[in-house]
Design an enzyme around this catalytic site. Structure first.
Site, PDB file in Angstrom:
ATOM      1  N   SER A   1       0.894  -1.311  -0.141  1.00 50.37           N
ATOM      2  CA  SER A   1       0.109  -0.180  -0.275  1.00 50.37           C
ATOM      3  C   SER A   1       0.670   1.216  -0.098  1.00 50.37           C
ATOM      4  CB  SER A   1      -0.870  -0.195   1.168  1.00 50.37           C
ATOM      5  OG  SER A   1      -1.900  -1.170   1.258  1.00 50.37           O
TER       6      SER A   1
ATOM      7  N   ASP B   1     -10.915  -6.402   0.403  1.00 54.08           N
ATOM      8  CA  ASP B   1     -10.260  -5.567   1.227  1.00 54.08           C
ATOM      9  C   ASP B   1      -9.638  -5.891   2.267  1.00 54.08           C
ATOM     10  OD1 ASP B   1     -10.790  -2.017   1.492  1.00 54.08           O
ATOM     11  OD2 ASP B   1     -10.015  -3.168   3.360  1.00 54.08           O
TER      12      ASP B   1
ATOM     13  N   HIS C   1     -14.753  -0.400   4.898  1.00 59.01           N
ATOM     14  CA  HIS C   1     -14.821   0.771   5.480  1.00 59.01           C
ATOM     15  C   HIS C   1     -15.719   1.792   5.205  1.00 59.01           C
ATOM     16  CE1 HIS C   1     -10.483  -0.448   5.035  1.00 59.01           C
ATOM     17  NE2 HIS C   1     -10.352   0.128   5.936  1.00 59.01           N
TER      18      HIS C   1
ATOM     19  N   CYS D   1      -7.708   1.895   2.524  1.00 60.52           N
ATOM     20  CA  CYS D   1      -8.759   0.990   1.827  1.00 60.52           C
ATOM     21  C   CYS D   1      -8.402   0.643   0.548  1.00 60.52           C
ATOM     22  CB  CYS D   1     -10.125   2.182   1.897  1.00 60.52           C
ATOM     23  SG  CYS D   1     -11.368   1.548   1.011  1.00 60.52           S
TER      24      CYS D   1
END
Length: 391
Positions: free
Chosen positions: A84, A123, A129, A142
């Site tokens: 990420s 996710d 989320h 997210c």
């Protein structure tokens, strides 16, 4: 026979070595304004003095066959999925290309499906989320927001933005052997795999998985470029070279690699979101009372998606932990990339290490808190590595 002066800060190098402790991984610290590498650590390491007068065959064999690979420079040559940590660049692409606005919300139920494809891309938060705008999506990492954004961007625009920040290319650091990682494209896949590009591969690339790989040095340069408002300075280890006969000293000034064309308001929004990651997002363990820190966590899968408790997974198959950061947020003077192999979540494993290094830097050079360049290390010495408590 000339004397070489390095950009490394010996005290900060010791701090980074101590922070990484017994982890396998790397820490790279640089000044985003000059490209000067302040700390450059790869672990496990070895004692280079053994090579000075000729290393024994048995000792070399022990080093070269060790499963910990101490001769492998992870900071320079280790190629890992970035996870990420690339999401801020994907978000920036969405803003730059007009595919998203800052306030536009995406609903995250915990999964995403491509049009006409029943496969669910999960996710990391199974419950989802909820509504996510751009800043929240970065702060809370997210996945669904980026699955959706990647599909709307397409691989070509996604590839273009990531390439602008240096992914898929060497930084040009002044030591040999640097790896460049891989930034895939449809052309690359056709050439390397003799296969077409599939939409699901765009989804994976947007969260730093699939074919994408980077080095810790690369990611320090990337977060330094973000901190520097899109101006990329080539990382360097050599500050100067002095001729020992004449005493002449040749200085090596910073070299600009390029400038990413990005609107000031857009990069300011991304940097604000990265500050939120630390204050109220996935990296609260990097929050410091001494200095404002902006950063991004990453948890990079090393094998196919698994289920069950992490403790039941063999360590060699556990995720890598990433954290990239800069500080102070208001006027950055330090950029850090931490990679801890097979240590799980970036927020819990890597972020505290970056915090330790950043705090050591601002204690040594308190003037950087006002945005001034470092000069004259503070008198309090670094705690000797051997005297530190073991984690």
């Amino acid at each position: 026979g000339s004397d070489i002066y390095l950009t490394l800060d010996a005290g900060l190098q010791d701090e980074a070595i101590a922070a990484l402790d017994n982890y396998r991984g790397a820490i790279v610290v640089l000044d985003p304004n000059t490209g000067a590498i302040l700390a450059f650590v790869s672990k496990p390491a070895y004692d280079p003095n053994a090579f000075v007068n000729g290393i024994s065959r048995s000792m070399y064999q022990s080093l070269s066959t060790s499963p910990n690979r101490p001769l492998f420079n992870r900071a320079l040559q280790g190629q890992y999925p970035p996870g990420s940590t690339v999401k801020p660049l994907v978000a920036l692409a969405g803003l730059q290309y007009g595919v998203r606005t800052a306030d536009q919300a995406t609903w995250c139920p915990g999964w995403y499906t491509l049009p006409n494809d029943p496969h669910q891309y999960r996710d990391w938060l199974r419950t989802g989320h909820g509504n996510m705008n751009l800043k929240f999506s970065i702060a809370h990492s997210c996945d669904v927001y980026y699955y959706t954004l990647a599909h709307d961007l397409g691989i070509r625009r996604l590839h273009e933005m990531l390439a602008r920040f240096g992914l898929g290319a060497i930084t040009g650091v002044d030591i040999p052997g640097e790896a460049g990682g891989l930034l895939p494209s449809p052309e690359w896949k056709k050439r390397a795999r003799k296969q077409p590009w599939y939409p699901g591969e765009t989804i994976s690339a947007a969260i730093g998985q699939g074919y994408v790989t980077v080095t810790p040095l690369q990611m320090a340069s990337v977060i330094g470029t973000v901190a520097n408002d899109g101006l990329s300075i080539k990382p360097r280890l050599v500050q100067a070279v002095m001729n020992r006969t004449t005493g002449d000293r040749a200085e090596f000034p910073p070299t600009v690699r390029g400038k990413v064309a990005v609107k000031p308001a857009t990069i300011a929004l991304i940097k604000s979101a990265l500050a939120d990651v630390v204050t109220k997002g996935t990296a609260t363990r990097a929050k410091s009372p001494l200095v404002t820190i902006g950063g991004k966590t990453g948890t990079a899968q090393t094998a196919a998606l698994r289920t069950g408790p992490e403790k039941d997974i063999p360590k060699k198959f556990r995720d890598h932990a990433w954290f990239v950061a800069f500080a102070p947020v208001e006027a950055p003077r330090i950029a850090v990339a931490v990679l801890a192999e097979h240590m799980g979540h970036g927020g819990s494993a890597a972020a505290p290490l970056a915090k330790d290094v950043i705090e050591a830097y601002v204690k040594a050079y308190p003037q950087v808190l006002q945005g001034a360049p470092p000069s004259g290390r503070a008198k309090s010495p670094a705690v000797p590595v051997d005297a530190r408590p073991k984690t």
